[in-house]
Design a protein around this motif. Structure first.
Motif, short mmCIF file in Angstrom:
data_model
loop_
_atom_site.label_atom_id
_atom_site.label_comp_id
_atom_site.label_asym_id
_atom_site.label_seq_id
_atom_site.Cartn_x
_atom_site.Cartn_y
_atom_site.Cartn_z
N LYS A 14 -56.44 24.38 15.73
CA LYS A 14 -56.29 23.72 17.02
C LYS A 14 -57.63 23.26 17.60
N LEU A 15 -58.71 23.54 16.89
CA LEU A 15 -60.03 23.14 17.38
C LEU A 15 -60.38 21.75 16.86
N SER A 16 -61.12 21.00 17.67
CA SER A 16 -61.61 19.70 17.23
C SER A 16 -62.74 19.92 16.22
N SER A 17 -63.11 18.86 15.52
CA SER A 17 -64.19 18.99 14.54
C SER A 17 -65.50 19.39 15.22
N SER A 18 -65.76 18.87 16.41
CA SER A 18 -66.99 19.23 17.14
C SER A 18 -66.96 20.70 17.56
N GLU A 19 -65.80 21.20 17.96
CA GLU A 19 -65.68 22.61 18.34
C GLU A 19 -65.88 23.51 17.13
N LEU A 20 -65.34 23.10 15.98
CA LEU A 20 -65.56 23.86 14.76
C LEU A 20 -67.04 23.89 14.39
N ALA A 21 -67.70 22.75 14.55
CA ALA A 21 -69.13 22.68 14.25
C ALA A 21 -69.92 23.60 15.17
N ALA A 22 -69.59 23.57 16.47
CA ALA A 22 -70.29 24.42 17.43
C ALA A 22 -70.10 25.89 17.08
N ALA A 23 -68.89 26.26 16.66
CA ALA A 23 -68.62 27.65 16.29
C ALA A 23 -69.43 28.05 15.06
N TRP A 24 -69.53 27.14 14.10
CA TRP A 24 -70.30 27.44 12.88
C TRP A 24 -71.77 27.64 13.21
N PHE A 25 -72.32 26.78 14.06
CA PHE A 25 -73.73 26.91 14.42
C PHE A 25 -73.99 28.18 15.23
N ARG A 26 -73.03 28.62 16.03
CA ARG A 26 -73.21 29.89 16.74
C ARG A 26 -73.30 31.04 15.76
N ALA A 27 -72.56 30.92 14.65
CA ALA A 27 -72.60 31.97 13.63
C ALA A 27 -73.81 31.83 12.71
N ASN A 28 -74.42 30.65 12.69
CA ASN A 28 -75.58 30.38 11.83
C ASN A 28 -76.68 29.71 12.65
N PRO A 29 -77.25 30.42 13.61
CA PRO A 29 -78.15 29.78 14.59
C PRO A 29 -79.42 29.20 13.99
N SER A 30 -79.88 29.72 12.86
CA SER A 30 -81.14 29.21 12.30
C SER A 30 -81.03 27.77 11.83
N PHE A 31 -79.80 27.28 11.62
CA PHE A 31 -79.62 25.93 11.11
C PHE A 31 -79.41 24.89 12.22
N GLU A 32 -79.12 25.36 13.44
CA GLU A 32 -78.73 24.41 14.47
C GLU A 32 -79.84 23.43 14.82
N LYS A 33 -81.03 23.96 15.15
CA LYS A 33 -82.11 23.07 15.59
C LYS A 33 -82.61 22.19 14.44
N SER A 34 -82.70 22.77 13.25
CA SER A 34 -83.19 21.98 12.11
C SER A 34 -82.21 20.87 11.75
N SER A 35 -80.91 21.17 11.75
CA SER A 35 -79.91 20.15 11.44
C SER A 35 -79.92 19.05 12.49
N ASN A 36 -79.99 19.45 13.76
CA ASN A 36 -80.02 18.46 14.83
C ASN A 36 -81.32 17.65 14.80
N LEU A 37 -82.40 18.30 14.39
CA LEU A 37 -83.67 17.58 14.27
C LEU A 37 -83.51 16.37 13.35
N LEU A 38 -82.93 16.60 12.18
CA LEU A 38 -82.74 15.51 11.22
C LEU A 38 -81.68 14.52 11.72
N ALA A 39 -80.59 15.06 12.29
CA ALA A 39 -79.50 14.19 12.73
C ALA A 39 -79.92 13.29 13.88
N ILE A 40 -80.65 13.85 14.85
CA ILE A 40 -81.09 13.03 15.99
C ILE A 40 -82.07 11.96 15.52
N HIS A 41 -82.93 12.33 14.60
CA HIS A 41 -83.89 11.35 14.07
C HIS A 41 -83.16 10.19 13.40
N ILE A 42 -82.18 10.51 12.57
CA ILE A 42 -81.40 9.45 11.91
C ILE A 42 -80.65 8.62 12.93
N SER A 43 -80.11 9.27 13.97
CA SER A 43 -79.30 8.56 14.95
C SER A 43 -80.09 7.53 15.74
#
Length: 308
Positions: free
Chosen positions: A7-36
């Motif tokens: 029942k969760l949206s894809s963004s909600e699932l992503a947020a939940a995964w990053f809460r469980a794996n916090p070391s990847f959140e900033k690094s992944s967003n670093l690359l994603a924001i740069h590409i965006s």
């Protein structure tokens, strides 16, 4: 309380995964924001069947770029599916200059789309190099809905440490160093001239020579002396020495290095000043290294030692 993930949206699932794996959140967003910052087709999209995969473009089609954390490897994978032909992609990968990241040609899940796969550890040095490589790939290839007009002489050289350890913003990520593209081109051209110079002396050499994790600029053997050469062409001899020393120490002393050199050679694209020569001698004495130094002549037809 258990959550029904269906029942969760894809963004909600992503947020939940990053809460469980916090070391990847900033690094992944670093690359994603740069590409965006180059992506002109709206916001990034999260794949529903893989909630931590950020896709720019239509998944499964040519012209897209995606970012996927790889927690079992403590790395992040960025995949580029250019609209260009495979031979052009292969040529780029063969001549790409990098140290701490892996880049390769794959076919992806579709098996028929040539894909550039960049895998980076989530540390400061590797992420900096990844951002540089992302800019080079976007600049050299065609993707759907990507605008490369801001890429000319704008590739990042240094990443602010705070961009990883603190809040990440697009402004921090897009701190650029105009000299980087020029520096890479200068070093690539100087490397060719250095190889030709060695060949004129009947010295066989290897360019971009692999040693396990590392790729050394040029290696060669003269007599019984095996030499690892690191070529640098920045804005000064001092910067060339600074940049080369760290990499040569890695090739020589890192536990996983398999082929240390009898001689470690810095090759500079700049003519040294008196202070540079004095500093180089101090480094050699204090660190007790088999260190040598050459610089390219002003006419770019010879490589000289400081005694010449």
């Amino acid at each position: 309380m258990n959550i029904d993930e269906s029942k969760l949206s894809s963004s909600e699932l992503a947020a939940a995964w990053f809460r469980a794996n916090p070391s990847f959140e900033k690094s992944s967003n670093l690359l994603a924001i740069h590409i965006s910052t180059y992506y002109k087709a709206g916001t990034k999209k999260w794949r529903r069947d893989s909630p931590v995969k950020i896709v720019f473009g239509s998944n499964g089609e040519a012209g897209r770029i995606s970012v996927t954390p790889k927690p079992n490897q403590n790395k992040i994978k960025v995949r580029f599916v250019p609209l260009n032909k495979e031979d052009r992609i292969t040529s780029f990968i063969d001549t790409a200059r990098f140290q701490s990241i892996d880049i390769s040609l794959t076919k992806g899940q579709s098996k028929d789309l040539s894909t550039i796969e960049l895998v980076t550890p989530i540390d400061h040095t590797s992420l900096t190099e990844s951002l540089n490589m992302i800019d080079q790939i976007i600049n050299n290839f065609d993707f759907r809905d990507f605008d490369k007009k801001n890429l000319e002489f704008s590739t990042m050289l240094k990443l602010n440490e705070e961009a990883i350890t603190d809040a990440i913003t697009a402004t921090e990520i897009r701190r650029k160093c105009p000299e980087f593209n020029t520096m890479v081109l200068n070093e690539a051209q100087m490397e060719q001239r250095f190889q030709q110079w060695l060949q004129r002396q009947n010295i066989k050499c290897n360019a971009q020579d692999r040693d396990g994790l590392f790729r050394r600029d040029v290696t060669f053997t003269k007599g019984d002396i095996y030499t690892i050469a690191e070529l640098k062409h920045t804005s000064s001899t001092r910067q060339d020495i600074e940049a080369a020393i760290g990499q040569l120490l890695r090739y020589q002393l890192y536990p996983l290095a398999q082929k240390p050199g009898d001689e470690l050679l810095i090759v500079s694209g700049n003519i040294p000043e008196k202070e540079d020569i004095q500093w180089l001698k101090l480094i050699k004495e204090r660190l007790d290294l088999p260190l040598s130094f050459l610089y390219e002549s002003e006419g770019k037809n010879d490589f000289l030692s400081v005694e010449d």
